[in-house]
Design a protein around this motif. Sequence first.
Motif, PDB file in Angstrom:
ATOM      1  N   VAL A   8       0.750  -1.088  -0.116  1.00  0.00           N
ATOM      2  CA  VAL A   8       0.122   0.104  -0.003  1.00  0.00           C
ATOM      3  C   VAL A   8       0.971   1.262  -0.126  1.00  0.00           C
ATOM      4  CG1 VAL A   8      -1.799   1.242   1.293  1.00  0.00           C
ATOM      5  CG2 VAL A   8      -1.663  -1.451   1.271  1.00  0.00           C
ATOM      6  N   LEU A   9       1.819   1.469   1.031  1.00  0.00           N
ATOM      7  CA  LEU A   9       2.597   2.589   1.219  1.00  0.00           C
ATOM      8  C   LEU A   9       3.899   2.371   0.538  1.00  0.00           C
ATOM      9  CD1 LEU A   9       1.544   3.718   4.837  1.00  0.00           C
ATOM     10  CD2 LEU A   9       0.395   4.232   2.638  1.00  0.00           C
ATOM     11  N   ARG A  10       4.016   2.467  -0.819  1.00  0.00           N
ATOM     12  CA  ARG A  10       5.007   2.234  -1.619  1.00  0.00           C
ATOM     13  C   ARG A  10       5.569   3.486  -2.457  1.00  0.00           C
ATOM     14  NH1 ARG A  10       4.682   0.253  -6.786  1.00  0.00           N
ATOM     15  NH2 ARG A  10       2.497   0.031  -6.492  1.00  0.00           N
ATOM     16  N   GLU A  11       4.757   4.021  -3.010  1.00  0.00           N
ATOM     17  CA  GLU A  11       5.141   5.002  -3.965  1.00  0.00           C
ATOM     18  C   GLU A  11       5.080   6.510  -3.254  1.00  0.00           C
ATOM     19  OE1 GLU A  11       6.035   5.002  -7.174  1.00  0.00           O
ATOM     20  OE2 GLU A  11       5.752   2.896  -7.120  1.00  0.00           O
ATOM     21  N   PRO A  12       6.227   7.194  -2.951  1.00  0.00           N
ATOM     22  CA  PRO A  12       6.292   8.355  -2.383  1.00  0.00           C
ATOM     23  C   PRO A  12       5.469   9.547  -3.018  1.00  0.00           C
ATOM     24  CG  PRO A  12       8.524   7.323  -2.679  1.00  0.00           C
ATOM     25  CD  PRO A  12       7.704   6.494  -3.535  1.00  0.00           C
ATOM     26  N   ARG A  13       4.621  10.164  -2.242  1.00  0.00           N
ATOM     27  CA  ARG A  13       4.025  11.440  -2.720  1.00  0.00           C
ATOM     28  C   ARG A  13       4.917  12.676  -2.348  1.00  0.00           C
ATOM     29  NH1 ARG A  13      -1.336  11.479   0.229  1.00  0.00           N
ATOM     30  NH2 ARG A  13      -0.302  12.433   1.679  1.00  0.00           N
ATOM     31  N   LEU A  14       5.192  13.311  -3.704  1.00  0.00           N
ATOM     32  CA  LEU A  14       5.784  14.385  -3.377  1.00  0.00           C
ATOM     33  C   LEU A  14       4.994  15.790  -3.499  1.00  0.00           C
ATOM     34  CD1 LEU A  14       8.961  13.757  -5.925  1.00  0.00           C
ATOM     35  CD2 LEU A  14       8.844  13.855  -3.362  1.00  0.00           C
ATOM     36  N   PRO A  15       5.128  16.719  -2.559  1.00  0.00           N
ATOM     37  CA  PRO A  15       4.283  17.911  -2.551  1.00  0.00           C
ATOM     38  C   PRO A  15       4.467  18.783  -3.634  1.00  0.00           C
ATOM     39  CG  PRO A  15       6.190  18.135  -0.933  1.00  0.00           C
ATOM     40  CD  PRO A  15       6.344  16.752  -1.675  1.00  0.00           C
ATOM     41  N   ASP A  16       3.362  19.454  -4.092  1.00  0.00           N
ATOM     42  CA  ASP A  16       3.571  20.589  -5.053  1.00  0.00           C
ATOM     43  C   ASP A  16       3.717  21.903  -4.562  1.00  0.00           C
ATOM     44  OD1 ASP A  16       3.339  21.953  -7.436  1.00  0.00           O
ATOM     45  OD2 ASP A  16       1.131  21.696  -7.603  1.00  0.00           O
ATOM     46  N   ILE A  17       5.313  22.008  -4.227  1.00  0.00           N
ATOM     47  CA  ILE A  17       5.607  23.310  -3.523  1.00  0.00           C
ATOM     48  C   ILE A  17       6.364  23.783  -4.593  1.00  0.00           C
ATOM     49  CG2 ILE A  17       6.824  24.433  -1.675  1.00  0.00           C
ATOM     50  CD1 ILE A  17       6.237  22.083  -0.009  1.00  0.00           C
ATOM     51  N   ASP A  18       5.937  25.064  -4.677  1.00  0.00           N
ATOM     52  CA  ASP A  18       6.617  25.928  -5.713  1.00  0.00           C
ATOM     53  C   ASP A  18       8.094  26.185  -5.415  1.00  0.00           C
ATOM     54  OD1 ASP A  18       6.976  27.687  -7.993  1.00  0.00           O
ATOM     55  OD2 ASP A  18       6.829  29.437  -6.811  1.00  0.00           O
TER      56      ASP A  18
ATOM     57  N   ILE B 278      15.934  19.783   3.859  1.00  0.00           N
ATOM     58  CA  ILE B 278      14.489  19.593   3.830  1.00  0.00           C
ATOM     59  C   ILE B 278      14.221  18.147   3.749  1.00  0.00           C
ATOM     60  CG2 ILE B 278      12.343  20.200   2.609  1.00  0.00           C
ATOM     61  CD1 ILE B 278      13.489  22.812   1.635  1.00  0.00           C
ATOM     62  N   VAL B 279      13.300  17.736   4.617  1.00  0.00           N
ATOM     63  CA  VAL B 279      13.040  16.220   4.703  1.00  0.00           C
ATOM     64  C   VAL B 279      11.289  16.374   4.298  1.00  0.00           C
ATOM     65  CG1 VAL B 279      12.535  13.942   5.997  1.00  0.00           C
ATOM     66  CG2 VAL B 279      14.698  15.647   6.075  1.00  0.00           C
ATOM     67  N   LEU B 280      10.843  15.710   3.275  1.00  0.00           N
ATOM     68  CA  LEU B 280       9.624  15.380   2.836  1.00  0.00           C
ATOM     69  C   LEU B 280       8.953  14.448   3.540  1.00  0.00           C
ATOM     70  CD1 LEU B 280      10.259  16.406  -0.759  1.00  0.00           C
ATOM     71  CD2 LEU B 280       9.751  18.029   0.914  1.00  0.00           C
ATOM     72  N   ALA B 281       8.399  14.607   4.626  1.00  0.00           N
ATOM     73  CA  ALA B 281       7.395  13.408   5.186  1.00  0.00           C
ATOM     74  C   ALA B 281       6.168  13.611   4.769  1.00  0.00           C
ATOM     75  CB  ALA B 281       7.723  13.572   7.076  1.00  0.00           C
ATOM     76  N   THR B 282       5.890  13.497   3.326  1.00  0.00           N
ATOM     77  CA  THR B 282       4.455  13.832   2.925  1.00  0.00           C
ATOM     78  C   THR B 282       4.065  12.585   2.236  1.00  0.00           C
ATOM     79  OG1 THR B 282       6.177  14.317   0.801  1.00  0.00           O
ATOM     80  CG2 THR B 282       5.342  16.235   2.015  1.00  0.00           C
ATOM     81  N   GLY B 283       4.598  11.400   2.973  1.00  0.00           N
ATOM     82  CA  GLY B 283       3.424  10.190   2.778  1.00  0.00           C
ATOM     83  C   GLY B 283       3.714   9.606   1.318  1.00  0.00           C
ATOM     84  N   PHE B 284       2.600   8.757   1.106  1.00  0.00           N
ATOM     85  CA  PHE B 284       2.629   7.602   0.018  1.00  0.00           C
ATOM     86  C   PHE B 284       1.399   8.172  -0.933  1.00  0.00           C
ATOM     87  CE2 PHE B 284       5.610   6.282   3.190  1.00  0.00           C
ATOM     88  CZ  PHE B 284       6.663   5.913   2.287  1.00  0.00           C
ATOM     89  N   ASP B 285       1.300   7.408  -2.247  1.00  0.00           N
ATOM     90  CA  ASP B 285       0.196   7.482  -2.974  1.00  0.00           C
ATOM     91  C   ASP B 285      -0.494   6.117  -2.280  1.00  0.00           C
ATOM     92  OD1 ASP B 285      -1.843   7.053  -4.616  1.00  0.00           O
ATOM     93  OD2 ASP B 285      -0.766   7.176  -6.298  1.00  0.00           O
ATOM     94  N   ALA B 286      -1.576   6.356  -1.571  1.00  0.00           N
ATOM     95  CA  ALA B 286      -1.998   4.945  -0.770  1.00  0.00           C
ATOM     96  C   ALA B 286      -2.950   4.253  -1.847  1.00  0.00           C
ATOM     97  CB  ALA B 286      -2.906   5.255   0.277  1.00  0.00           C
ATOM     98  N   HIS B 287      -3.178   4.647  -3.179  1.00  0.00           N
ATOM     99  CA  HIS B 287      -4.133   4.151  -4.040  1.00  0.00           C
ATOM    100  C   HIS B 287      -3.309   3.555  -5.332  1.00  0.00           C
ATOM    101  CE1 HIS B 287      -7.051   6.201  -1.441  1.00  0.00           C
ATOM    102  NE2 HIS B 287      -6.507   7.349  -1.778  1.00  0.00           N
ATOM    103  N   ALA B 288      -2.294   3.483  -5.117  1.00  0.00           N
ATOM    104  CA  ALA B 288      -1.245   3.161  -6.228  1.00  0.00           C
ATOM    105  C   ALA B 288      -1.527   1.644  -6.488  1.00  0.00           C
ATOM    106  CB  ALA B 288       0.277   3.711  -6.188  1.00  0.00           C
ATOM    107  N   PHE B 289      -1.235   0.947  -5.514  1.00  0.00           N
ATOM    108  CA  PHE B 289      -1.512  -0.706  -5.391  1.00  0.00           C
ATOM    109  C   PHE B 289      -0.478  -1.124  -6.657  1.00  0.00           C
ATOM    110  CE2 PHE B 289      -5.744   0.505  -3.798  1.00  0.00           C
ATOM    111  CZ  PHE B 289      -5.529  -0.336  -2.685  1.00  0.00           C
ATOM    112  N   LEU B 290      -0.834  -1.636  -7.859  1.00  0.00           N
ATOM    113  CA  LEU B 290      -0.053  -2.174  -8.689  1.00  0.00           C
ATOM    114  C   LEU B 290       0.833  -1.393  -9.492  1.00  0.00           C
ATOM    115  CD1 LEU B 290      -2.274  -4.458  -8.049  1.00  0.00           C
ATOM    116  CD2 LEU B 290      -1.512  -5.530 -10.227  1.00  0.00           C
TER     117      LEU B 290
END
Length: 483
Positions: free
Chosen positions: A136-146, A332-344
Amino acid sequence: MAAGQPRVAIVGAGMSGLCMAAKLRQAGFDDLVVHESASEVGGTWRDNTYPGLSCDVPARFYSYSFAPHAGWSRNFAPGAEIQRYFVGASADLGLRGHIRFNSEIARAEWDGRRYRLRTSDGHTDHADVLVAATGVLREPRLPDIDGLSSFAGAAFHSARWDHSVTLRGKRIAVIGTGSTGVQLTSALAGVAKPLTLFQRTAQWVLPLPQLPYSPVSRAALRAVPGLNRLSYRSYQHLMELVFGHAAVEPGWQRTAVAEICRSYLRLAIRDAGVRAKLTPPDDPMCKRLIMSASFYPALRRRDVHLVTDSITRVEPGGVRTSDGRLHEVDVIVLATGFDAHAFLRPMELVGENGLTLADAWQSGPRGYRTVAVPGFPNFFTLIGPHSPIGNHSLIAIAETQADYVLGWLERIRSGSVSTVVPTAEATSEFNSALRSAMPSTVWTTGCDSWYLGADGVPELWPWTPAVHRRMLASPVLPHFQVN
């Protein structure tokens, strides 16, 4: 399919993939292969190596029931220990010879009899049965920060930790206050000079301390295996009694957990202004509950700064917030989670009549009882859509699902079944029941979390783990098309 050994391919050698492979080996299935895109097993515990990483499920419940571990150093195991456990288990259970490392499945296509597999480097394979254990928590989610790419210092996601970066004495920014951000803050407080934590939304915290296990207790568990099994079942019963009910139905469990969280915040943070910033607008457990007895003490330090103003952009020298202030930082450490809907994803899966999983899930991931998908014969999922992942041991969930898959494989091996696929009607019936039950859960009480699907409905299991076990105890044959 004639009676005999079906060839089984498992995608992923993380926790659930190893579980499935171990169950197959124990049942005498030898024609199996595990395709792992990395060079080692472990999944999320291999990929995440950040300071302070630990599991939020009690250690003695966070192991395979068929391979208990007596050597945990703490009641909530550090990430490195968990990774060593999975590496050791893969060897002790005789699984490593079945694993193809650095083998990423790019495409799997059903040809009417079996799946044809192609890896990203062009190799091919085939399988009579395909099991997705991609996590589930596999693909890092990067924030959209300018301006993030303009930062002059080191910047990286917590799941891609850069160990070449020196942290002691550096000005460190942590962006995100989920479980990872909380663990990082606790670990880096006193290391960074200073540590700045950027909070978008506050999180409820349950004060469960990290406590060491004594050498005597570990020796006793090794000497008397029955004690280890008793410990495992005791923690399982406690987790299911409290959190298994608290999240999905009103009752004393939900009330007790909520009151503990609220009381802890009042007692631990005396400054009313800071406490207001740390008070979430939603109910405890609406988002995944954070377990930590060290986070609030870390925030009380003079060299830890909590920032709740929104981030407007990142500049070469630091992070600019909506109040106009530039927070100068070195890391800067991005503790912004994962794409929980990526699955396969990004793997391409093609089923009957050219149906792709991307098309089948165009409106969101949707499966049959967490383990199968209509239109995709002889395909099973572990920790798939709607699995009970809210504050419970995913190992226990994976074991339930693996046992269910094994039941179908036994039928295929006996020759009584060649192909099996859930019907669209049974899948719709399950999803309707799931959605009908969701309003009683805490996840629908008004928060924005990674549990939510595109339609705003939580993509979780709305019943207890015990209901999951009962529902997967044996196949309901009329729910399937069987040849």
